[in-house]
Scaffold this active site. Structure first.
Site, PDB file in Angstrom:
ATOM      1  N   ASP A   1      43.717  39.279  30.568  1.00 56.87           N
ATOM      2  CA  ASP A   1      44.844  39.059  29.706  1.00 56.87           C
ATOM      3  C   ASP A   1      44.624  39.248  28.182  1.00 56.87           C
ATOM      4  O   ASP A   1      43.386  38.756  27.574  1.00 56.87           O
ATOM      5  CB  ASP A   1      45.388  37.703  29.651  1.00 56.87           C
ATOM      6  CG  ASP A   1      45.804  37.252  31.201  1.00 56.87           C
ATOM      7  OD1 ASP A   1      46.694  38.146  31.802  1.00 56.87           O
ATOM      8  OD2 ASP A   1      45.212  36.468  31.871  1.00 56.87           O
TER       9      ASP A   1
ATOM     10  N   ASP B   1      38.767  28.611  38.141  1.00 55.29           N
ATOM     11  CA  ASP B   1      38.148  29.439  36.884  1.00 55.29           C
ATOM     12  C   ASP B   1      36.986  29.865  37.101  1.00 55.29           C
ATOM     13  O   ASP B   1      35.903  29.368  37.455  1.00 55.29           O
ATOM     14  CB  ASP B   1      37.861  28.235  35.949  1.00 55.29           C
ATOM     15  CG  ASP B   1      37.745  28.573  34.576  1.00 55.29           C
ATOM     16  OD1 ASP B   1      37.205  29.743  34.320  1.00 55.29           O
ATOM     17  OD2 ASP B   1      38.134  28.010  33.597  1.00 55.29           O
TER      18      ASP B   1
ATOM     19  N   THR C   1      44.413  49.419  39.924  1.00 48.80           N
ATOM     20  CA  THR C   1      44.835  47.976  40.318  1.00 48.80           C
ATOM     21  C   THR C   1      46.514  47.884  40.069  1.00 48.80           C
ATOM     22  O   THR C   1      46.948  48.795  39.557  1.00 48.80           O
ATOM     23  CB  THR C   1      44.379  46.769  39.334  1.00 48.80           C
ATOM     24  OG1 THR C   1      44.606  47.088  38.248  1.00 48.80           O
ATOM     25  CG2 THR C   1      42.591  46.965  39.625  1.00 48.80           C
TER      26      THR C   1
HETATM   27  C1  LIG Z   1      46.393  40.671  33.634  1.00 47.87           C
HETATM   28  S1  LIG Z   1      45.769  40.022  35.054  1.00 47.87           S
HETATM   29  C2  LIG Z   1      44.918  41.397  36.000  1.00 47.87           C
HETATM   30  C3  LIG Z   1      44.736  41.067  37.171  1.00 47.87           C
HETATM   31  C4  LIG Z   1      43.993  42.359  38.118  1.00 47.87           C
HETATM   32  N1  LIG Z   1      42.671  42.400  37.683  1.00 47.87           N
HETATM   33  C5  LIG Z   1      44.723  43.644  37.856  1.00 47.87           C
HETATM   34  O1  LIG Z   1      43.993  44.723  37.215  1.00 47.87           O
HETATM   35  O2  LIG Z   1      45.647  43.735  38.493  1.00 47.87           O
HETATM   36  C6  LIG Z   1      44.392  38.731  34.626  1.00 47.87           C
HETATM   37  C7  LIG Z   1      44.050  38.147  35.820  1.00 47.87           C
HETATM   38  O3  LIG Z   1      42.955  37.229  35.440  1.00 47.87           O
HETATM   39  C8  LIG Z   1      43.296  36.039  36.022  1.00 47.87           C
HETATM   40  N2  LIG Z   1      42.317  35.029  35.257  1.00 47.87           N
HETATM   41  C9  LIG Z   1      42.275  35.046  33.751  1.00 47.87           C
HETATM   42  N3  LIG Z   1      41.536  34.168  33.300  1.00 47.87           N
HETATM   43  C10 LIG Z   1      40.899  33.548  34.613  1.00 47.87           C
HETATM   44  C11 LIG Z   1      39.619  32.891  34.652  1.00 47.87           C
HETATM   45  N4  LIG Z   1      39.146  32.118  33.773  1.00 47.87           N
HETATM   46  N5  LIG Z   1      39.215  32.555  36.032  1.00 47.87           N
HETATM   47  C12 LIG Z   1      39.737  33.232  36.972  1.00 47.87           C
HETATM   48  N6  LIG Z   1      40.987  33.967  36.648  1.00 47.87           N
HETATM   49  C13 LIG Z   1      41.376  34.260  35.688  1.00 47.87           C
HETATM   50  C14 LIG Z   1      44.502  35.705  35.858  1.00 47.87           C
HETATM   51  O4  LIG Z   1      45.082  34.758  36.723  1.00 47.87           O
HETATM   52  C15 LIG Z   1      45.154  37.108  36.311  1.00 47.87           C
HETATM   53  O5  LIG Z   1      45.526  37.213  37.636  1.00 47.87           O
END
Ligand SMILES: C[S@@+](CC[C@H](N)C(=O)[O-])C[C@H]1O[C@@H](n2cnc3c(N)ncnc32)[C@H](O)[C@@H]1O
Length: 256
Positions: free
Chosen positions: A151, A129, A224
């Site tokens: 997200d 996290d 990305t």
């Molecule tokens: C929709 S994906 C986008 C991934 C990447 N940034 C891209 O543009 O391809 C959102 C990412 O945020 C990560 N994520 C969400 N909340 C998080 C947190 N609190 N700490 C670490 N990672 C987090 C999820 O695991 C996911 O891989």
């Protein structure tokens, strides 16, 4: 693929409490497909060498001390997915120390593959996290922060799960040095409005002067996986850039 909308559908089983903060829950998948042996080796052998272990709650982490050289600046990417943006930035700016936080193990393994393939020595990873890292960094330690396609959690009852909240922005503003840049991307118009509402904050200023400024991806901002999928699905990303106001100016704005 962590960026797919349906992968972030929460289940109580996928919710993870992060150590030391019993009320904080992280929703979303921790692991996807079984990892190939090469990726498992990277998690076993390379990750321990470059992993960030945040201190216990209340502790402070010196980000520069994580690197074998003295970084000219520290940048942070939150939720780096498969890490292609982070690896690109690291290769382009070898003097900068980049911190990446990602909860999805397959994404961490993908970034480790990039690090090994390109011999990058300026990336450190928190697997878990991101809030554990945000809590532990010292004030004014970051020159750039990237949050790309967080997200969107479209249902109203899930808005509290959104990564971009007033509280997060206030904390990031504390961590950012004067003039530091915060970059946020989204392909969800409702989340974009939400982000701009949260970012109506005395410490940060949106850098857009016209729509072209946020509809067009800057040259030093590589796409990305999530962005490529969003475009293939007919969605239009927004590329939002904010500047951390000089501290004297933002306290004057607050007082005024
Ligand atoms: C929709 S994906 C986008 C991934 C990447 N940034 C891209 O543009 O391809 C959102 C990412 O945020 C990560 N994520 C969400 N909340 C998080 C947190 N609190 N700490 C670490 N990672 C987090 C999820 O695991 C996911 O891989």
């Amino acid at each position: 693929m962590p960026g797919d909308r349906d992968t972030s559908v929460p289940t109580e089983r996928s919710a993870e409490r992060y150590e030391g903060r019993s009320r904080r829950i992280l929703y979303g998948r921790r692991q996807g497909r079984p990892l190939r042996p090469g990726r498992r080796r990277l998690l076993r052998e390379l990750l321990p060498e470059i992993r960030i272990d945040p201190p216990p709650p209340g502790g402070v982490l010196d980000p520069a001390a994580l690197f074998a050289f003295r970084p000219e600046a520290i940048w942070l990417e939150i939720g780096f997915g498969s890490g292609e943006h982070l690896a690109w930035q690291a290769a382009r700016s070898p003097g900068v120390g980049l911190l990446g936080a990602e909860h999805f193990v397959n994404g961490v393994a993908a970034l480790l593959g990039e690090i090994e393939a390109h011999g990058l020595d300026n990336i450190r990873i928190l697997q878990g996290d991101a809030r554990a890292l945000i809590d532990a960094l010292p004030a004014e330690s970051l020159a750039r922060v990237f949050v790309l396609f967080p997200d969107p959690w479209p249902k109203t009852r899930h808005h509290k799960r959104r990564l971009i909240q007033r509280e997060t922005l206030t904390r990031l503003a504390t961590l950012m040095s004067d003039g530091a840049e915060l970059r946020i991307a989204t392909d969800d118009p409702a989340y974009q409005r939400w982000i701009l509402e949260q970012a109506a904050h005395p410490a940060v200023c949106w850098l857009a002067e016209g729509p072209g400024d946020w509809r067009t991806r800057p040259a030093d901002w590589p796409p990305t996986r999530y962005e490529q999928k969003a475009i293939a699905d007919g969605r239009r990303p927004a590329f939002l850039r904010f500047r951390r106001q000089a501290r004297r100016e933002s306290s004057a704005a607050r007082e005024g």
